[in-house]
Design a protein around this motif. Structure first.
Motif, PDB file in Angstrom:
ATOM      1  N   ARG A  20      20.393 -35.998 -17.191  1.00  0.00           N
ATOM      2  CA  ARG A  20      20.410 -37.373 -17.701  1.00  0.00           C
ATOM      3  C   ARG A  20      20.378 -38.374 -16.563  1.00  0.00           C
ATOM      4  NH1 ARG A  20      23.630 -42.356 -17.508  1.00  0.00           N
ATOM      5  NH2 ARG A  20      23.162 -43.445 -19.464  1.00  0.00           N
ATOM      6  N   GLN A  21      21.155 -38.144 -15.541  1.00  0.00           N
ATOM      7  CA  GLN A  21      21.207 -39.076 -14.423  1.00  0.00           C
ATOM      8  C   GLN A  21      19.881 -39.091 -13.647  1.00  0.00           C
ATOM      9  OE1 GLN A  21      23.663 -40.874 -15.364  1.00  0.00           O
ATOM     10  NE2 GLN A  21      24.925 -40.886 -13.534  1.00  0.00           N
ATOM     11  N   GLN A  22      19.213 -37.954 -13.598  1.00  0.00           N
ATOM     12  CA  GLN A  22      17.963 -37.855 -12.846  1.00  0.00           C
ATOM     13  C   GLN A  22      16.797 -38.508 -13.591  1.00  0.00           C
ATOM     14  OE1 GLN A  22      17.440 -36.688  -9.775  1.00  0.00           O
ATOM     15  NE2 GLN A  22      15.219 -36.969  -9.827  1.00  0.00           N
ATOM     16  N   PHE A  23      16.716 -38.275 -14.901  1.00  0.00           N
ATOM     17  CA  PHE A  23      15.513 -38.678 -15.640  1.00  0.00           C
ATOM     18  C   PHE A  23      15.755 -39.798 -16.659  1.00  0.00           C
ATOM     19  CE2 PHE A  23      14.724 -34.252 -14.319  1.00  0.00           C
ATOM     20  CZ  PHE A  23      13.567 -34.458 -13.577  1.00  0.00           C
ATOM     21  N   GLY A  24      17.015 -40.170 -16.893  1.00  0.00           N
ATOM     22  CA  GLY A  24      17.283 -41.253 -17.827  1.00  0.00           C
ATOM     23  C   GLY A  24      16.883 -40.937 -19.251  1.00  0.00           C
ATOM     24  N   ARG A  25      17.027 -39.672 -19.641  1.00  0.00           N
ATOM     25  CA  ARG A  25      16.615 -39.236 -20.973  1.00  0.00           C
ATOM     26  C   ARG A  25      17.745 -38.479 -21.657  1.00  0.00           C
ATOM     27  NH1 ARG A  25      11.538 -38.314 -22.422  1.00  0.00           N
ATOM     28  NH2 ARG A  25      11.614 -36.046 -22.529  1.00  0.00           N
ATOM     29  N   ASP A  26      17.639 -38.354 -22.965  1.00  0.00           N
ATOM     30  CA  ASP A  26      18.644 -37.623 -23.731  1.00  0.00           C
ATOM     31  C   ASP A  26      18.618 -36.146 -23.359  1.00  0.00           C
ATOM     32  OD1 ASP A  26      18.672 -40.107 -24.965  1.00  0.00           O
ATOM     33  OD2 ASP A  26      18.990 -39.277 -26.960  1.00  0.00           O
ATOM     34  N   VAL A  27      19.710 -35.486 -23.658  1.00  0.00           N
ATOM     35  CA  VAL A  27      19.802 -34.043 -23.464  1.00  0.00           C
ATOM     36  C   VAL A  27      20.781 -33.517 -24.511  1.00  0.00           C
ATOM     37  CG1 VAL A  27      21.616 -34.323 -21.710  1.00  0.00           C
ATOM     38  CG2 VAL A  27      20.305 -32.190 -21.801  1.00  0.00           C
TER      39      VAL A  27
ATOM     40  N   ALA B  99      25.045 -56.608 -19.606  1.00  0.00           N
ATOM     41  CA  ALA B  99      25.941 -57.530 -18.920  1.00  0.00           C
ATOM     42  C   ALA B  99      26.026 -57.228 -17.427  1.00  0.00           C
ATOM     43  CB  ALA B  99      27.332 -57.471 -19.552  1.00  0.00           C
ATOM     44  N   ARG B 100      25.888 -55.968 -17.062  1.00  0.00           N
ATOM     45  CA  ARG B 100      26.053 -55.576 -15.661  1.00  0.00           C
ATOM     46  C   ARG B 100      24.742 -55.452 -14.904  1.00  0.00           C
ATOM     47  NH1 ARG B 100      30.670 -50.808 -16.079  1.00  0.00           N
ATOM     48  NH2 ARG B 100      32.014 -51.876 -17.597  1.00  0.00           N
ATOM     49  N   GLY B 101      23.622 -55.409 -15.622  1.00  0.00           N
ATOM     50  CA  GLY B 101      22.335 -55.297 -14.956  1.00  0.00           C
ATOM     51  C   GLY B 101      21.730 -53.925 -15.132  1.00  0.00           C
ATOM     52  N   ILE B 102      20.415 -53.845 -14.950  1.00  0.00           N
ATOM     53  CA  ILE B 102      19.676 -52.622 -15.223  1.00  0.00           C
ATOM     54  C   ILE B 102      20.156 -51.456 -14.381  1.00  0.00           C
ATOM     55  CG2 ILE B 102      17.862 -53.134 -13.540  1.00  0.00           C
ATOM     56  CD1 ILE B 102      17.391 -51.435 -16.991  1.00  0.00           C
ATOM     57  N   GLU B 103      20.657 -51.737 -13.184  1.00  0.00           N
ATOM     58  CA  GLU B 103      21.106 -50.648 -12.311  1.00  0.00           C
ATOM     59  C   GLU B 103      22.325 -49.936 -12.886  1.00  0.00           C
ATOM     60  OE1 GLU B 103      23.163 -54.422 -11.254  1.00  0.00           O
ATOM     61  OE2 GLU B 103      21.057 -53.828 -11.508  1.00  0.00           O
ATOM     62  N   SER B 104      22.976 -50.543 -13.883  1.00  0.00           N
ATOM     63  CA  SER B 104      24.175 -49.923 -14.455  1.00  0.00           C
ATOM     64  C   SER B 104      23.847 -48.805 -15.431  1.00  0.00           C
ATOM     65  CB  SER B 104      25.017 -50.982 -15.168  1.00  0.00           C
ATOM     66  OG  SER B 104      24.341 -51.458 -16.325  1.00  0.00           O
ATOM     67  N   ARG B 105      22.567 -48.554 -15.701  1.00  0.00           N
ATOM     68  CA  ARG B 105      22.219 -47.491 -16.646  1.00  0.00           C
ATOM     69  C   ARG B 105      22.846 -46.148 -16.234  1.00  0.00           C
ATOM     70  NH1 ARG B 105      17.609 -48.845 -19.873  1.00  0.00           N
ATOM     71  NH2 ARG B 105      18.029 -50.993 -20.515  1.00  0.00           N
ATOM     72  N   LYS B 106      22.893 -45.901 -14.921  1.00  0.00           N
ATOM     73  CA  LYS B 106      23.464 -44.636 -14.450  1.00  0.00           C
ATOM     74  C   LYS B 106      24.993 -44.690 -14.358  1.00  0.00           C
ATOM     75  CE  LYS B 106      19.483 -42.751 -12.010  1.00  0.00           C
ATOM     76  NZ  LYS B 106      18.976 -42.129 -10.774  1.00  0.00           N
ATOM     77  N   GLN B 107      25.557 -45.849 -14.596  1.00  0.00           N
ATOM     78  CA  GLN B 107      27.006 -45.990 -14.511  1.00  0.00           C
ATOM     79  C   GLN B 107      27.670 -45.883 -15.875  1.00  0.00           C
ATOM     80  OE1 GLN B 107      27.587 -49.791 -12.657  1.00  0.00           O
ATOM     81  NE2 GLN B 107      26.416 -49.249 -10.830  1.00  0.00           N
ATOM     82  N   LEU B 108      26.914 -46.105 -16.939  1.00  0.00           N
ATOM     83  CA  LEU B 108      27.458 -46.125 -18.300  1.00  0.00           C
ATOM     84  C   LEU B 108      26.782 -45.052 -19.136  1.00  0.00           C
ATOM     85  CD1 LEU B 108      27.215 -49.848 -18.061  1.00  0.00           C
ATOM     86  CD2 LEU B 108      29.222 -48.959 -19.204  1.00  0.00           C
ATOM     87  N   LEU B 109      27.580 -44.153 -19.670  1.00  0.00           N
ATOM     88  CA  LEU B 109      27.039 -42.986 -20.369  1.00  0.00           C
ATOM     89  C   LEU B 109      27.477 -42.953 -21.825  1.00  0.00           C
ATOM     90  CD1 LEU B 109      25.723 -40.108 -20.391  1.00  0.00           C
ATOM     91  CD2 LEU B 109      27.983 -39.238 -19.750  1.00  0.00           C
ATOM     92  N   PRO B 110      26.526 -42.901 -22.769  1.00  0.00           N
ATOM     93  CA  PRO B 110      26.883 -42.602 -24.155  1.00  0.00           C
ATOM     94  C   PRO B 110      26.947 -41.091 -24.376  1.00  0.00           C
ATOM     95  CG  PRO B 110      24.639 -43.518 -24.010  1.00  0.00           C
ATOM     96  CD  PRO B 110      25.113 -43.268 -22.624  1.00  0.00           C
ATOM     97  N   ILE B 111      28.002 -40.656 -25.034  1.00  0.00           N
ATOM     98  CA  ILE B 111      28.162 -39.246 -25.410  1.00  0.00           C
ATOM     99  C   ILE B 111      28.361 -39.196 -26.918  1.00  0.00           C
ATOM    100  CG2 ILE B 111      29.524 -37.135 -25.137  1.00  0.00           C
ATOM    101  CD1 ILE B 111      30.524 -38.243 -22.464  1.00  0.00           C
ATOM    102  N   LEU B 112      27.534 -38.419 -27.603  1.00  0.00           N
ATOM    103  CA  LEU B 112      27.660 -38.277 -29.047  1.00  0.00           C
ATOM    104  C   LEU B 112      27.970 -36.824 -29.388  1.00  0.00           C
ATOM    105  CD1 LEU B 112      24.690 -40.516 -30.270  1.00  0.00           C
ATOM    106  CD2 LEU B 112      27.133 -41.056 -30.281  1.00  0.00           C
ATOM    107  N   VAL B 113      29.037 -36.624 -30.133  1.00  0.00           N
ATOM    108  CA  VAL B 113      29.457 -35.288 -30.562  1.00  0.00           C
ATOM    109  C   VAL B 113      29.104 -35.144 -32.041  1.00  0.00           C
ATOM    110  CG1 VAL B 113      31.368 -33.675 -30.766  1.00  0.00           C
ATOM    111  CG2 VAL B 113      31.324 -35.321 -28.869  1.00  0.00           C
ATOM    112  N   HIS B 114      28.341 -34.137 -32.362  1.00  0.00           N
ATOM    113  CA  HIS B 114      27.824 -33.949 -33.719  1.00  0.00           C
ATOM    114  C   HIS B 114      28.321 -32.619 -34.286  1.00  0.00           C
ATOM    115  CE1 HIS B 114      24.649 -36.901 -32.483  1.00  0.00           C
ATOM    116  NE2 HIS B 114      24.656 -36.200 -31.362  1.00  0.00           N
ATOM    117  N   GLY B 115      28.292 -32.519 -35.609  1.00  0.00           N
ATOM    118  CA  GLY B 115      28.418 -31.232 -36.260  1.00  0.00           C
ATOM    119  C   GLY B 115      27.042 -30.659 -36.530  1.00  0.00           C
ATOM    120  N   ASP B 116      26.955 -29.349 -36.669  1.00  0.00           N
ATOM    121  CA  ASP B 116      25.640 -28.730 -36.837  1.00  0.00           C
ATOM    122  C   ASP B 116      24.972 -29.144 -38.145  1.00  0.00           C
ATOM    123  OD1 ASP B 116      27.927 -27.127 -37.715  1.00  0.00           O
ATOM    124  OD2 ASP B 116      26.485 -25.682 -38.469  1.00  0.00           O
ATOM    125  N   ALA B 117      25.715 -29.142 -39.252  1.00  0.00           N
ATOM    126  CA  ALA B 117      25.113 -29.493 -40.538  1.00  0.00           C
ATOM    127  C   ALA B 117      24.698 -30.960 -40.566  1.00  0.00           C
ATOM    128  CB  ALA B 117      26.091 -29.195 -41.670  1.00  0.00           C
TER     129      ALA B 117
END
Length: 884
Positions: A405-412, A305-323
């Motif tokens: 993440r902001q530099q390379f646009g990849r998961d970490v 909705a905001r355009g491709i440049e917004s990729r660095k403005q919107l961040l998904p964060i996923l919190v997981h358990g180890d198992a």
């Protein structure tokens, strides 16, 4: 040794490193040389010994550096419950034919902090960086620039964080909040489940570091997904959900604020503006990791909705358990989405809260890998393993993860290795199954006390530490004394939606506009050279619109999309093979036969404010459907469609269907307009290519939570898709689409059918005025019954189509059921299809049970024999016309 004459030591070093990383990458001569060197013999191809001791030492030191970067994590001290490893044979000096006598020698080193350093300095830097409270895996990353970027930021400061006093106090504040909040709940609401964060309070430090540093890196929004462990703590101390509201849920006195069935407090989501950022915590069921693709879909919808440049403005964060991270297949599926064109969100930060136990199961029983995070290596992204009781290090690595993440646009991936102070829930006794572990845990002080002691020893006034702690305790007490029901932000908009009338009737499009759109979307530029059959198809589509008749399924469906795009409505369609369509009917993307180019004709219909996107998804139902659900919940005014390759395969995403699509509105007040296209129909292709399991979807229907339809004509499909957008009361739409009918000459519509009328939930048989028998049916079987009626001349039999199975339109059926005999006819077995549901509804409507005509009950949906299928189909049709 002719082959190494006039070769510089630097070149030898480079070849040696290449050989170590991949022996096949160097020539056979170099392979023999280095194999001999490692064995201490160092023969060349001609059997002579090169006089290169300096170069050999230099190569050994360079190799040592490489190995520390690659394997230093094996010597890292990251587990609060285990003693630190003191050595590892692969990292000993002897492994590189070095010894203590070389420690004070100077070496010229490439890609290091400085060009010349003693071996002592080198080893110390390597150990401080890779073998202390952080272990990092990154040397498998393919891109040298990414590896060097990490090296440049880790080796100068890793494991030596120096936060200023203000930052230290903020870290301490988060730790205090994490523990005191849980202790207060434990005292105040005795015996209630809360899935405590105690032992893993560093999670709050990591989230806080990402979000506070995020505004400096351009972030404006973050969407968080996590399961129940620590969720209440994150709601209170990261998103700022009012403490009184949380306590009210424990008292169970907020029923007035609930619309629908509601959900337990540790599944609920929340959104808020916090420190110049908009934060959202997605609602989540107990099904661990199910929320992962939902979060990605929500983020992608905002980004689109905001355009491709917004990729660095919107961040998904996923919190997981180890198992769960190691055990749940949804993790691998979601990771695989991360770099795909239609699903990428510019990188996700994964935080694995490793409390070293899954309910009662230890790591050695729950995974076959060294680390819980090893599945993430498939993406070749960095994985940081951090000691959970080193909060300053957690803070530093969280910031580094965000910068990557902001530099390379990849998961970490950031794994916080900690422990769980209590059992799986607060009523559980972990000592039954892990007595030794929990004896160790009982002896450990809360982390906020350990860190407070460290700060006090460094000069921070104890009064400041105590005042901050007591201030939060007082806030907890005040909130508990003033509990009140709390509404989720945005509830007002939801209430407003519920007041609007449902199911609009105006879905027709003027004929002249349809003709104009057809010319736009079915005309291929002369310079584009598609497959000849595609050219013929598009010419035929345009001709049928011009002629006003013979419009097939693909043409009507495409016109529905075009008309919405022209009205400013964005359309997104994804699924396996959705660009072409499993059954070759759509062809939304054309391919040039002479050059690697594609053409998407529907883009020509889009208004300036609308988007059209169609994607072939990866071979997954679960994650992709979850992604599209998240997308549709966020882009509520768009038409978002997920299409199954065969409807039979939709049950690969049953968790998403059951927990989110069917129940999301009732549990969480999340409205969703997602469309599911499920190819369905019995054509002799066996049990896995016949049934989309209509019965399962109808068993989920209640309280008008879903819309379930089986359109039987192209015009019905056209109006159904347009109705989905026109209706302000958004509901998931389940459409059982045909297969063989897609190109059938009898399954066509006139242009006037699109230019007038609307979707008809029931299609009566006006050709039969006073029927002696009424056959009720749905879907493809209608055409077979129609053919048989024509052949047999049974003009006294009316065939009535129920096009909308749910909500059931009984009032529309009443007038069509005035006959002596009423039967329901279906292809599916008696215990499947629409019959188990309609049997109840039709009985209530008729006052008696209608006759059933179809296959007998079965364990599998269909027979595997094409011959037997044909015989069964003929029997059903024949029986329909002799059963009165």
């Amino acid at each position: 040794m002719p082959f190494i004459q006039n070769i510089s030591p630097e070149w030898i070093e480079e070849e040696y490193l290449r050989w170590q990383e991949s022996p096949e990458s160097v020539t056979p001569e170099w392979q023999r040389f280095f194999e001999g060197f490692d064995l201490g013999r160092s023969p060349g191809p001609d059997g002579t010994h090169p006089d290169l001791p300096g170069a050999m030492l230099q190569s050994s030191v360079q190799s040592l550096i490489y190995r520390y970067r690659d394997l230093g994590h094996l010597l890292a001290c990251t587990d609060p419950l285990s003693p630190c490893p003191l050595s590892h044979p692969l990292l000993d000096l002897a492994a590189f034919e070095l010894s203590e006598k070389h420690l004070d020698e100077h070496f010229h080193i490439k890609r290091f902090l400085k060009e010349t350093a003693t071996l002592r300095e080198i080893v110390q830097t390597m150990q401080e960086t890779y073998c202390r409270s952080v272990g990092v895996e990154f040397m498998y990353i393919n891109e040298p620039a990414e590896r060097q970027w990490l090296i440049d930021r880790m080796e100068p400061v890793m494991n030596r964080p120096k936060p200023e006093t203000g930052r230290q106090m903020r870290i301490l504040s988060r730790l205090q909040q994490g523990t005191l909040f849980e202790e207060f709940l434990h005292r105040r609401f005795i015996g209630q489940k809360r899935f405590s964060l105690e032992g893993g309070e560093s999670l709050l430090v990591a989230l806080d570091a990402i979000l506070t540093h995020g505004t400096d890196t351009g972030l404006s929004d973050a969407v968080i997904g996590m399961s129940h462990r620590g969720r209440l703590n994150v709601l209170a101390n990261i998103l700022g959900k009012p403490l009184a509201a949380i306590f009210s849920e424990f008292e169970d006195n907020d029923s007035e604020s609930i619309s629908g069935d509601g959900d337990v407090k540790y599944h609920k989501g929340y959104s808020a503006d916090v420190a110049r950022m908009h934060l959202s915590l997605a609602f989540n069921p107990s099904h661990l990791e199910a929320v992962n693709p939902v979060v990605e879909g929500k983020c992608r919808a905002l980004q689109d909705a905001r355009g491709i440049e917004s990729r660095k403005q919107l961040l998904p964060i996923l919190v997981h358990g180890d198992a769960a991270f190691a055990g749940q297949g949804m993790v691998a599926e979601t990771l695989n989405l991360s770099q795909l064109e239609g699903y990428s969100t510019g990188g996700t930060i994964h935080i694995v809260l490793n409390n070293q136990i899954g309910f009662t199961t230890l790591p050695e029983d729950s995974r076959s890998t060294r680390y819980a995070t090893d599945i993430a290596r498939m993406l070749m992204v960095p994985v940081f393993h951090v000691h959970g009781e080193k909060p300053e290090t957690v803070d530093m690595i969280a910031r580094l993860a965000l910068e990557y993440r902001q530099q390379f646009g990849r998961d970490v991936v950031l794994e916080i290795i900690c422990y769980r102070r209590h059992g799986h829930n607060e009523g559980d006794e972990p000592g039954f199954t892990q007595p030794l572990m929990y004896e160790e845990i009982k002896s450990r002080q809360p982390l906020h006390l350990l860190y407070a002691k460290t700060l006090a020893e460094s000069g921070v006034p104890e009064a400041a530490i105590d005042n901050m702690r007591e201030g939060y305790r007082e806030a907890l007490e005040r909130a508990a004394s003033g509990q009140k029901p709390h509404q989720q932000p945005g509830s007002e908009k939801i209430a407003e939606l519920l007041q609007k009338p449902a199911l609009p009737e105006a879905t027709a499009v003027p004929r002249d506009l349809l003709e104009t759109l057809a010319k736009k979307i079915f005309t291929i530029p002369t310079e584009f050279k598609p497959h000849p059959k595609m050219l013929q198809l598009y010419v035929k589509r345009l001709e049928t619109v011009k002629n006003g008749s013979g419009i097939d399924w693909g043409t009507a469906e495409t016109l529905a999309y075009a008309s919405l795009l022209a009205e400013g409505i964005s359309v997104r369609l994804s699924g396996q093979d959705s660009r072409r369509g499993t059954f070759n009917h759509r062809h939304a993307v054309l391919h040039d036969m002479t050059r690697p180019e594609t053409f998407t004709p529907l883009l020509a219909a889009a208004a300036d404010n609308s988007r059209f996107a169609v994607y072939d998804s990866m071979l997954s139902e679960n994650a992709v459907l979850g992604f599209e659900y998240g997308y549709s919940v966020t882009a509520i005014d768009d038409l978002t469609i997920w299409e199954a390759q065969f409807g039979d395969f939709a049950n690969g995403a049953q968790v998403i269907i059951d927990q989110f699509i069917a129940a999301g509105e009732s549990k969480w007040e999340r409205h969703c307009g997602l469309v599911m296209l499920l190819p369905h129909g019995y054509e002799g292709n066996g049990a896995e290519h016949s049934s989309a399991r209509i019965e399962r979807f109808l068993s989920l229907c209640a309280e008008e939570n879903l819309r379930v339809a089986t359109p039987s004509t192209p015009a019905q499909m056209f109006h159904l898709l347009r109705r989905q957008i026109a209706d302000p009361r958004k509901k998931p739409l389940i459409v059982f689409t045909p297969k063989s009918l897609l190109r059938s000459p009898i399954c066509v519509s006139d242009l006037s059918d699109l230019a007038t009328g609307s979707f008809m939930p029931v299609i009566s048989d006006d050709a039969v005025k006073e029927p002696a028998q009424v056959l009720l049916c749905s879907g493809k079987i209608y055409y077979e019954l129609l053919e048989e009626r024509t052949k047999s001349g049974r003009s006294d039999v009316a065939i009535v189509r129920i096009e909308q199975l749910y909500p059931f339109c009984g009032e529309l059926l009443k007038g069509a059921l005035q006959a002596e005999a009423v039967a329901w006819v279906q292809e599916e077995p008696e215990n499947m299809g629409a019959w188990p549901y309609l049997r109840i509804e039709l009985t209530k409507l008729l006052g008696r049970e209608p006759l059933y005509i179809g296959r007998p009950a079965g364990a599998a949906p269909a027979n595997g024999s094409h011959r037997i299928h044909g015989e069964e189909q003929k029997r059903i049709v024949a029986e329909a016309f002799f059963k009165k």
